[in-house]
Motif scaffolding. Structure first.
Motif, PDB file in Angstrom:
ATOM      1  N   VAL A 266       0.829  -1.205   0.000  1.00  0.00           N
ATOM      2  CA  VAL A 266       0.000   0.000   0.000  1.00  0.00           C
ATOM      3  C   VAL A 266       0.862   1.253   0.000  1.00  0.00           C
ATOM      4  O   VAL A 266       0.610   2.197  -0.748  1.00  0.00           O
ATOM      5  CB  VAL A 266      -0.981  -0.007   1.201  1.00  0.00           C
ATOM      6  N   SER A 267       1.913   1.275   0.812  1.00  0.00           N
ATOM      7  CA  SER A 267       2.766   2.459   0.851  1.00  0.00           C
ATOM      8  C   SER A 267       3.495   2.660  -0.478  1.00  0.00           C
ATOM      9  O   SER A 267       3.666   3.798  -0.929  1.00  0.00           O
ATOM     10  CB  SER A 267       3.750   2.388   2.013  1.00  0.00           C
TER      11      SER A 267
ATOM     12  N   GLY B 143       1.427  13.468   3.275  1.00  0.00           N
ATOM     13  CA  GLY B 143       0.992  13.921   4.585  1.00  0.00           C
ATOM     14  C   GLY B 143      -0.373  13.436   5.009  1.00  0.00           C
ATOM     15  O   GLY B 143      -0.677  13.365   6.195  1.00  0.00           O
ATOM     16  N   VAL B 144      -1.216  13.095   4.023  1.00  0.00           N
ATOM     17  CA  VAL B 144      -2.587  12.687   4.351  1.00  0.00           C
ATOM     18  C   VAL B 144      -2.892  11.271   3.845  1.00  0.00           C
ATOM     19  O   VAL B 144      -3.282  10.391   4.617  1.00  0.00           O
ATOM     20  CB  VAL B 144      -3.613  13.695   3.767  1.00  0.00           C
ATOM     21  N   VAL B 145      -2.728  11.054   2.553  1.00  0.00           N
ATOM     22  CA  VAL B 145      -3.146   9.783   1.950  1.00  0.00           C
ATOM     23  C   VAL B 145      -2.287   8.614   2.434  1.00  0.00           C
ATOM     24  O   VAL B 145      -2.822   7.558   2.803  1.00  0.00           O
ATOM     25  CB  VAL B 145      -3.133   9.882   0.403  1.00  0.00           C
ATOM     26  N   LEU B 146      -0.964   8.782   2.440  1.00  0.00           N
ATOM     27  CA  LEU B 146      -0.084   7.679   2.847  1.00  0.00           C
ATOM     28  C   LEU B 146      -0.326   7.248   4.290  1.00  0.00           C
ATOM     29  O   LEU B 146      -0.550   6.050   4.544  1.00  0.00           O
ATOM     30  CB  LEU B 146       1.380   8.049   2.611  1.00  0.00           C
ATOM     31  N   PRO B 147      -0.309   8.164   5.269  1.00  0.00           N
ATOM     32  CA  PRO B 147      -0.589   7.714   6.641  1.00  0.00           C
ATOM     33  C   PRO B 147      -1.984   7.112   6.806  1.00  0.00           C
ATOM     34  O   PRO B 147      -2.154   6.141   7.553  1.00  0.00           O
ATOM     35  CB  PRO B 147      -0.452   8.984   7.481  1.00  0.00           C
ATOM     36  N   ALA B 148      -2.962   7.669   6.108  1.00  0.00           N
ATOM     37  CA  ALA B 148      -4.323   7.129   6.223  1.00  0.00           C
ATOM     38  C   ALA B 148      -4.410   5.717   5.641  1.00  0.00           C
ATOM     39  O   ALA B 148      -5.027   4.824   6.233  1.00  0.00           O
ATOM     40  CB  ALA B 148      -5.312   8.046   5.513  1.00  0.00           C
ATOM     41  N   ALA B 149      -3.775   5.495   4.493  1.00  0.00           N
ATOM     42  CA  ALA B 149      -3.829   4.176   3.858  1.00  0.00           C
ATOM     43  C   ALA B 149      -3.115   3.125   4.705  1.00  0.00           C
ATOM     44  O   ALA B 149      -3.645   2.023   4.924  1.00  0.00           O
ATOM     45  CB  ALA B 149      -3.210   4.247   2.465  1.00  0.00           C
TER      46      ALA B 149
ATOM     47  N   LEU C 291      -5.186   2.379   7.790  1.00  0.00           N
ATOM     48  CA  LEU C 291      -6.318   1.494   7.513  1.00  0.00           C
ATOM     49  C   LEU C 291      -5.887   0.042   7.387  1.00  0.00           C
ATOM     50  O   LEU C 291      -6.575  -0.869   7.862  1.00  0.00           O
ATOM     51  CB  LEU C 291      -7.043   1.933   6.242  1.00  0.00           C
ATOM     52  N   VAL C 292      -4.740  -0.185   6.760  1.00  0.00           N
ATOM     53  CA  VAL C 292      -4.232  -1.556   6.634  1.00  0.00           C
ATOM     54  C   VAL C 292      -3.907  -2.123   8.007  1.00  0.00           C
ATOM     55  O   VAL C 292      -4.256  -3.265   8.326  1.00  0.00           O
ATOM     56  CB  VAL C 292      -2.998  -1.603   5.703  1.00  0.00           C
ATOM     57  N   GLU C 293      -3.242  -1.332   8.844  1.00  0.00           N
ATOM     58  CA  GLU C 293      -2.911  -1.789  10.195  1.00  0.00           C
ATOM     59  C   GLU C 293      -4.169  -2.018  11.028  1.00  0.00           C
ATOM     60  O   GLU C 293      -4.247  -2.974  11.791  1.00  0.00           O
ATOM     61  CB  GLU C 293      -1.991  -0.781  10.883  1.00  0.00           C
ATOM     62  N   TYR C 294      -5.147  -1.136  10.888  1.00  0.00           N
ATOM     63  CA  TYR C 294      -6.406  -1.306  11.617  1.00  0.00           C
ATOM     64  C   TYR C 294      -7.096  -2.604  11.200  1.00  0.00           C
ATOM     65  O   TYR C 294      -7.586  -3.358  12.038  1.00  0.00           O
ATOM     66  CB  TYR C 294      -7.326  -0.115  11.363  1.00  0.00           C
ATOM     67  N   ASP C 295      -7.111  -2.866   9.894  1.00  0.00           N
ATOM     68  CA  ASP C 295      -7.722  -4.092   9.389  1.00  0.00           C
ATOM     69  C   ASP C 295      -7.001  -5.316   9.927  1.00  0.00           C
ATOM     70  O   ASP C 295      -7.621  -6.299  10.310  1.00  0.00           O
ATOM     71  CB  ASP C 295      -7.702  -4.088   7.862  1.00  0.00           C
ATOM     72  N   ARG C 296      -5.680  -5.242   9.978  1.00  0.00           N
ATOM     73  CA  ARG C 296      -4.891  -6.378  10.459  1.00  0.00           C
ATOM     74  C   ARG C 296      -5.163  -6.638  11.934  1.00  0.00           C
ATOM     75  O   ARG C 296      -5.275  -7.780  12.368  1.00  0.00           O
ATOM     76  CB  ARG C 296      -3.404  -6.120  10.243  1.00  0.00           C
ATOM     77  N   ARG C 297      -5.282  -5.588  12.716  1.00  0.00           N
ATOM     78  CA  ARG C 297      -5.468  -5.741  14.159  1.00  0.00           C
ATOM     79  C   ARG C 297      -6.922  -5.987  14.552  1.00  0.00           C
ATOM     80  O   ARG C 297      -7.189  -6.419  15.664  1.00  0.00           O
ATOM     81  CB  ARG C 297      -4.963  -4.504  14.879  1.00  0.00           C
ATOM     82  N   SER C 298      -7.853  -5.685  13.663  1.00  0.00           N
ATOM     83  CA  SER C 298      -9.267  -5.800  14.028  1.00  0.00           C
ATOM     84  C   SER C 298      -9.768  -7.235  14.035  1.00  0.00           C
ATOM     85  O   SER C 298     -10.890  -7.487  14.417  1.00  0.00           O
ATOM     86  CB  SER C 298     -10.132  -4.960  13.089  1.00  0.00           C
ATOM     87  N   GLY C 299      -8.953  -8.177  13.597  1.00  0.00           N
ATOM     88  CA  GLY C 299      -9.361  -9.568  13.660  1.00  0.00           C
ATOM     89  C   GLY C 299      -9.943 -10.100  12.377  1.00  0.00           C
ATOM     90  O   GLY C 299     -10.501 -11.185  12.359  1.00  0.00           O
ATOM     91  N   ASN C 300      -9.868  -9.371  11.285  1.00  0.00           N
ATOM     92  CA  ASN C 300     -10.384  -9.866  10.015  1.00  0.00           C
ATOM     93  C   ASN C 300      -9.492 -10.945   9.429  1.00  0.00           C
ATOM     94  O   ASN C 300      -9.902 -11.678   8.554  1.00  0.00           O
ATOM     95  CB  ASN C 300     -10.535  -8.719   9.014  1.00  0.00           C
ATOM     96  N   ARG C 301      -8.278 -11.040   9.927  1.00  0.00           N
ATOM     97  CA  ARG C 301      -7.356 -12.091   9.495  1.00  0.00           C
ATOM     98  C   ARG C 301      -7.099 -13.011  10.675  1.00  0.00           C
ATOM     99  O   ARG C 301      -7.223 -12.599  11.819  1.00  0.00           O
ATOM    100  CB  ARG C 301      -6.039 -11.485   9.034  1.00  0.00           C
ATOM    101  N   PRO C 302      -6.702 -14.257  10.429  1.00  0.00           N
ATOM    102  CA  PRO C 302      -6.419 -15.155  11.543  1.00  0.00           C
ATOM    103  C   PRO C 302      -5.308 -14.597  12.419  1.00  0.00           C
ATOM    104  O   PRO C 302      -4.271 -14.179  11.936  1.00  0.00           O
ATOM    105  CB  PRO C 302      -5.966 -16.456  10.867  1.00  0.00           C
ATOM    106  N   ALA C 303      -5.540 -14.570  13.710  1.00  0.00           N
ATOM    107  CA  ALA C 303      -4.553 -14.049  14.646  1.00  0.00           C
ATOM    108  C   ALA C 303      -3.743 -15.183  15.248  1.00  0.00           C
ATOM    109  O   ALA C 303      -4.159 -16.335  15.260  1.00  0.00           O
ATOM    110  CB  ALA C 303      -5.259 -13.278  15.758  1.00  0.00           C
ATOM    111  N   THR C 304      -2.585 -14.847  15.782  1.00  0.00           N
ATOM    112  CA  THR C 304      -1.748 -15.866  16.405  1.00  0.00           C
ATOM    113  C   THR C 304      -2.381 -16.373  17.687  1.00  0.00           C
ATOM    114  O   THR C 304      -2.081 -17.460  18.128  1.00  0.00           O
ATOM    115  CB  THR C 304      -0.346 -15.315  16.701  1.00  0.00           C
TER     116      THR C 304
END
Length: 139
Positions: free
Chosen positions: A18-19, A50-56, A59-72
């Motif tokens: 994404v980055s 300053g805006v798009v890169l940090p937001a994107a 969002l990827v990190e939020y998705d990863r941590r929100s449990g949408n993917r299998p967690a360890t």
């Protein structure tokens, strides 16, 4: 000498993709505006980086941590269940000391319970929630 990154410090592959995409898009837009002789082309850098890169990436990190993917933690719970089952069988006298130690070592060596079962029996685990470790008469 550099130390290897801990698991939490390793970048997520999706974040890297994404980055890279946002960076490329920002550069294309900014230099495209410069080529078109637009005086405010520099705003594309500010908005992109300053805006798009940090937001994107956020969002990827939020998705990863929100449990949408299998967690360890799922694997940790699975391993804990297998360990409880193994201890119960040992306590009931179904396993000898040597067999218990061998299975315990194998369970702790593997990263997931399903790979322990495949290594132990040569076949995948029972899809209906069967035990991760084989019974002595299966060997």
């Amino acid at each position: 000498m550099s130390r290897p990154l801990s698991h939490s410090a390793r970048p997520d592959p999706m974040s890297a993709v994404v980055s890279a995409v946002v960076t490329a898009a920002t550069l294309v837009v900014a230099f495209g505006l410069l080529a078109l002789d637009v005086e405010w082309f520099w705003l594309a850098f500010v908005v992109g980086f300053g805006v798009v890169l940090p937001a994107a990436v956020g969002l990827v990190e939020y998705d990863r941590r929100s449990g949408n993917r299998p967690a360890t933690t799922d694997r940790d719970g699975e391993a804990e269940t297998a360990l409880s089952t193994l201890r119960g069988r040992y306590a009931r006298g179904e396993l000898s000391d040597v067999e218990f130690e061998r299975r315990l070592e194998r369970l702790l060596e593997t990263q997931s319970v399903s790979s322990a079962d495949t290594r132990e029996t040569g076949k995948p685990p029972d899809e209906n929630g069967g035990e991760a470790l084989s019974w002595p008469d299966e060997q």
